[in-house]
Design a protein around this motif. Structure first.
Motif, short mmCIF file in Angstrom:
data_model
loop_
_atom_site.label_atom_id
_atom_site.label_comp_id
_atom_site.label_asym_id
_atom_site.label_seq_id
_atom_site.Cartn_x
_atom_site.Cartn_y
_atom_site.Cartn_z
N CYS A 273 0.70 -1.02 0.06
CA CYS A 273 0.06 0.10 0.12
C CYS A 273 1.02 1.10 0.05
N VAL A 274 0.62 2.29 -0.74
CA VAL A 274 1.03 3.61 -0.63
C VAL A 274 -0.11 4.56 -0.14
N LEU A 275 0.24 5.48 0.90
CA LEU A 275 -0.73 6.14 1.46
C LEU A 275 -0.55 7.72 1.02
N ALA A 276 0.82 8.08 0.63
CA ALA A 276 0.92 9.44 0.35
C ALA A 276 2.05 9.47 -0.46
N TRP A 277 2.25 10.79 -1.30
CA TRP A 277 3.54 10.69 -2.37
C TRP A 277 3.48 12.14 -2.72
N SER A 278 4.57 12.51 -2.76
CA SER A 278 5.06 13.92 -3.29
C SER A 278 6.34 13.80 -4.15
N PHE A 279 6.41 14.73 -5.21
CA PHE A 279 7.65 14.90 -6.14
C PHE A 279 7.94 16.22 -6.68
N ALA A 280 9.02 16.40 -6.72
CA ALA A 280 9.42 17.82 -7.49
C ALA A 280 10.71 17.86 -8.17
N MET A 281 10.77 18.43 -9.17
CA MET A 281 11.88 18.48 -10.15
C MET A 281 12.69 19.64 -9.65
N ASN A 282 14.00 19.50 -9.54
CA ASN A 282 15.08 20.76 -9.25
C ASN A 282 14.55 21.43 -7.93
N GLY A 283 14.09 20.74 -6.94
CA GLY A 283 13.82 21.31 -5.72
C GLY A 283 13.33 20.16 -4.65
N PRO A 284 13.06 20.62 -3.37
CA PRO A 284 12.63 19.72 -2.55
C PRO A 284 11.38 19.12 -2.76
N ALA A 285 10.97 17.98 -2.39
CA ALA A 285 9.43 17.46 -2.59
C ALA A 285 8.51 18.25 -1.65
N PRO A 286 7.41 18.57 -2.36
CA PRO A 286 6.53 19.33 -1.21
C PRO A 286 6.08 18.74 -0.17
N PRO A 287 5.75 19.36 0.86
CA PRO A 287 5.58 18.42 2.07
C PRO A 287 4.09 17.92 2.18
N ILE A 288 3.92 16.87 2.78
CA ILE A 288 2.73 16.09 2.92
C ILE A 288 1.87 16.32 3.99
N ASP A 289 0.51 16.41 3.84
CA ASP A 289 -0.34 16.70 5.12
C ASP A 289 -0.65 15.48 5.49
N PHE A 290 0.09 14.76 6.60
CA PHE A 290 -0.21 13.66 7.14
C PHE A 290 -1.68 13.37 7.63
N LYS A 291 -2.29 14.52 7.99
CA LYS A 291 -3.49 14.52 8.69
C LYS A 291 -4.64 14.17 7.68
N LYS A 292 -4.42 14.39 6.44
CA LYS A 292 -5.30 13.86 5.26
C LYS A 292 -5.08 12.45 4.89
N MET A 293 -3.97 11.81 5.43
CA MET A 293 -3.61 10.53 4.72
C MET A 293 -4.69 9.49 5.07
N PRO A 294 -5.08 8.62 4.14
CA PRO A 294 -6.22 7.49 4.57
C PRO A 294 -5.64 6.54 5.59
N LYS A 295 -6.54 5.94 6.28
CA LYS A 295 -6.23 4.95 7.30
C LYS A 295 -6.15 3.46 6.45
N LEU A 296 -4.81 2.82 7.24
CA LEU A 296 -4.74 1.38 6.69
C LEU A 296 -5.84 0.25 7.05
N PRO A 297 -6.14 -0.49 6.33
CA PRO A 297 -7.26 -1.35 6.71
C PRO A 297 -6.94 -2.49 7.67
N HIS A 298 -7.85 -2.70 8.53
CA HIS A 298 -7.78 -3.86 9.62
C HIS A 298 -7.25 -5.06 8.91
N SER A 299 -6.33 -5.80 9.67
CA SER A 299 -5.80 -7.08 9.04
C SER A 299 -6.65 -8.36 9.53
N GLY A 300 -7.48 -7.81 10.71
CA GLY A 300 -8.20 -9.05 11.21
C GLY A 300 -9.70 -9.10 10.51
N HIS A 301 -9.94 -9.47 9.45
CA HIS A 301 -11.08 -9.48 8.56
C HIS A 301 -12.09 -10.48 9.10
#
Length: 688
Positions: A273-301
């Motif tokens: 799973c990938v929850l967040a991703w940022s990318f930039a050319m010729n500069g630092p990658a933009p910061p990620i707002d971790f509060k907006k990231m989705p939650k992982l699914p529970h493993s105990g289905h």
């Protein structure tokens, strides 16, 4: 904004323009995704918004909550997710690759707490079509039937949870930098540098309790340097990267290329799973707002489904009874989790027995980050005993309780009484279901083979260190054969079973194959066990181990340490070659010192080296009666007795035997192929 709309300039603009402008402003505030600076910079804080900017194939999909799942918890599948628009990495086709930076947050979920297949990777490639690539160890990037470079050249950072020897993987929990191949140009066990105390701390790529890991990849187009940095969620980007490699990516990255992710599963159900991703050319990658990231699914289905059924099916009047049942269930499950096998006859071994719960807590549930090594007889984990805080090594060995387990435990406990400075101390054992757990002293400097062959960036051993290690092992083996109350035959002497403590003192370890006999008794015939290259000829014919079969293996060990070569080597030109054959050939030439490890660059005592090599040939003699005992070996090494001269006629015996005057050549050279190994006794393993 309201003041701006009320300004005089805006009063002259058409209403349609104002509406379009307002919609554009609102779109820039959509949660989870935004684009900055055109197509060369973007950030996903979850993928629910902006999912249309991804190209997905295979099992890759975006959930309603915004989680990008590359695989779907099924075995043998692959999935890819690429940013839909190609990014401009060069000003021209023949130009230089520009600098870029990216960050992403991922998790690998598995049904097993410490095992997953196979891994995932961040990828940059000229095309998005990897339909011909294979799953499992190929990570959805290479075709298993292809022998050359891929038709879609790529740069990748792999996150691999399986050790594949064909790709020279270092372990089953590593990060690697790949250039159009899965044999990494740079790799390291998953870890991060803690800026607080400067230590390197291990990370498990497998998320057992919902842990998330951050990854940063930075490429400096001017310095041609690739940096890869890891950290657990909640930790700021460490100042020191985990991997740093100098490679000009201009040769592999095209002027316009796609960036994204690839993942694949093998036989074990896993979800990447990938929850967040940022990318930039010729500069630092933009910061990620971790509060907006989705939650992982529970493993105990299954547990979640059961609870829903219970909530619907049971009336409210039974709620208290339900809670009581659940409480009992939890208590029983907790007890079963630490359940052990203990029989009445084991009472006499009590002082040496550890509880499974104690060892489980010591290793944090046998997490992969504590894995020290693995072999044909089990995995070894580092642990810290909860009460004493003693560092230990815990080895998990599978066993069949119906086949002599009482005798084996008796021998294990007896070996636990051995006390010698050059033996790894066996502290005790634990028996649980289908496995036996052996607890040893922890050796912080690791195994000798890592130093002989430059693995894990270990320093080169100088000659005085090598000679002292040889004497240490000889002293421990002499104690086993003659100084203890019983004769102990180790049966698996090799460099990987010689462990070094903090002061680089050698300790002979791993008594998983050892057998005990009373002094003066006839030795019983057993299965052939040991490691190819160390097995005495008579042992492979008769299956009867003796102290002299240990001496044969020790002779191979002497040559291995002095020459810095493995006992058995493979090459395309010469096939399988034995180290003892090479040393014997140089002995006939009168150039024995030319076999000494070339990395020493001549910085060694020639007389000592010739003595050790000659002693190694004596111990490797095909006839056991011609080999010295360990008592004699100690006298030769300590200079208390002169080393006998080797007679040319005597040392030519091996050549005569190869002409089958007495024995079959295959018995002496052990040319067992990988396909024929299955017909041999399971105790034989291939030397490292």
């Amino acid at each position: 904004m309201l003041n701006f709309l009320q300004s005089r300039a805006m009063e002259h603009l058409p209403m349609s323009f104002l509406v379009a402008f307002l919609l554009l402003c609102l779109s820039l505030n959509l949660p989870g995704f935004c684009v900055a600076g055109g197509n060369d910079s973007f950030v996903f804080a979850g993928f629910a918004a902006g999912a249309e900017n991804l190209t997905l194939d295979g099992t890759a999909a975006v959930t309603r909550e915004g989680l990008l799942g590359l695989t779907n918890n099924e075995p043998g599948v692959k999935g890819h997710a690429f940013y839909r628009i190609p990014l401009q990495f060069k000003d021209s086709p023949n130009g230089t690759a520009q600098s870029f930076s990216l960050a992403f947050v991922f998790a690998i979920l598995s049904a097993s707490s410490d095992l997953s297949t196979d891994g995932m990777a961040f990828v940059i490639a000229p095309g998005k079509d990897f339909s011909n690539a294979s799953p499992a160890q190929y990570l959805g990037l290479l075709d298993s039937h292809s022998t050359g470079p891929s038709g879609n050249p790529f740069f990748a950072v792999e996150l691999d949870t399986i050790k594949n020897d064909e790709f020279q993987d270092i372990d089953d929990n590593h990060v690697g930098i790949d250039i159009d191949a899965l044999s990494s140009v740079e790799s390291s066990s998953a870890a991060f540098h803690d800026d607080k105390d400067g230590t390197l701390k291990n990370l498990s790529l497998i998320s057992t309790d919902g842990e998330l890991i951050q990854v940063w990849v930075d490429y400096d187009g001017e310095a041609k340097q690739i940096n890869v940095t890891l950290a657990p969620m909640g930790v700021a980007k460490p100042s020191k990267p985990l991997l740093s490699n100098t490679t000009d990516l201009s040769a592999v990255i095209t002027d316009h290329a796609y960036a994204g992710f690839s993942a694949a599963t093998g036989p074990i159900k896993s979800r990447h799973c990938v929850l967040a991703w940022s990318f930039a050319m010729n500069g630092p990658a933009p910061p990620i707002d971790f509060k907006k990231m989705p939650k992982l699914p529970h493993s105990g289905h299954n547990h979640k489904t059961l609870m829903k059924v219970l909530e619907i099916a049971l009336p409210a009047a039974a709620f208290v009874a339900l809670l009581a049942c659940i409480a009992v269930f939890v208590i029983v499950q907790r007890k079963l989790a630490y359940d052990e096998l203990r029989e009445d006859w084991e009472v006499e071994f009590g002082p040496h027995r550890f509880s499974y719960k104690e060892l489980f807590m010591a290793t944090e549930g046998f997490k992969s980050k504590h894995l020290l090594g693995a072999g044909g007889f089990g995995k070894v984990y580092k642990g810290v005993l909860p009460k004493s805080k003693l560092e230990v090594a815990v080895k998990r060995v599978s066993h069949d309780s119906s086949q002599g387990i009482k005798e084996f435990v008796s021998e294990v406990v007896s070996i636990g009484h051995l006390r010698h400075r050059n033996l790894v101390q066996l502290l005790g054992y634990c028996r649980r279901k289908g496995e036996l757990l052996l607890v040893y002293d922890y050796m912080p400097s690791g195994s000798l083979d890592k130093y002989l062959y430059g693995e894990e960036n270990k320093p080169l051993l100088e000659w005085p260190q090598r000679l002292q290690i040889i004497k240490d092992v000889a002293s421990g083996l002499y104690y086993l054969h003659e100084k203890w109350e019983q004769v102990v035959i180790h049966r698996d002497i090799k460099a990987s079973n010689v462990l070094l403590d903090g002061a680089m003192v050698a300790h002979l370890g791993d008594f998983g194959l050892a057998r005990l006999y009373d002094h003066g008794t006839d030795l019983q015939t057993t299965h052939v066990v040991g490691t190819m290259g160390y097995i005495a000829p008579e042992l492979s014919r008769t299956g009867k181990a003796s102290p002299l079969t240990d001496v044969f293996a020790f002779g191979t060990f002497l040559l291995e340490v002095t020459c810095g070569r493995r006992p058995v080597s493979n090459s395309v030109q010469h096939g399988r070659a034995m180290l003892v054959d090479r040393v014997l050939e140089y002995w006939h030439r009168g150039a024995l010192e030319e076999t000494v490890d070339s990395r020493l660059q001549g910085n060694y005592n020639v007389d000592e080296a010739r003595m050790v090599l000659t002693l190694g040939l004596m111990c490797s003699h095909p006839f056991p009666g011609e080999r010295p005992t360990m008592r004699q070996v100690m006298q030769y090494l300590d200079g208390d007795a002169p080393l006998p001269e080797l007679a040319p006629a005597n040392m030519s015996l091996l050549s005569l035997m190869r002409n089958q005057l007495s024995f079959d050549q295959s018995v002496l050279q052990y040319p067992w192929s990988a396909t024929s190994m299955g017909t041999m006794t399971p105790g034989i393993s291939v030397g490292r």
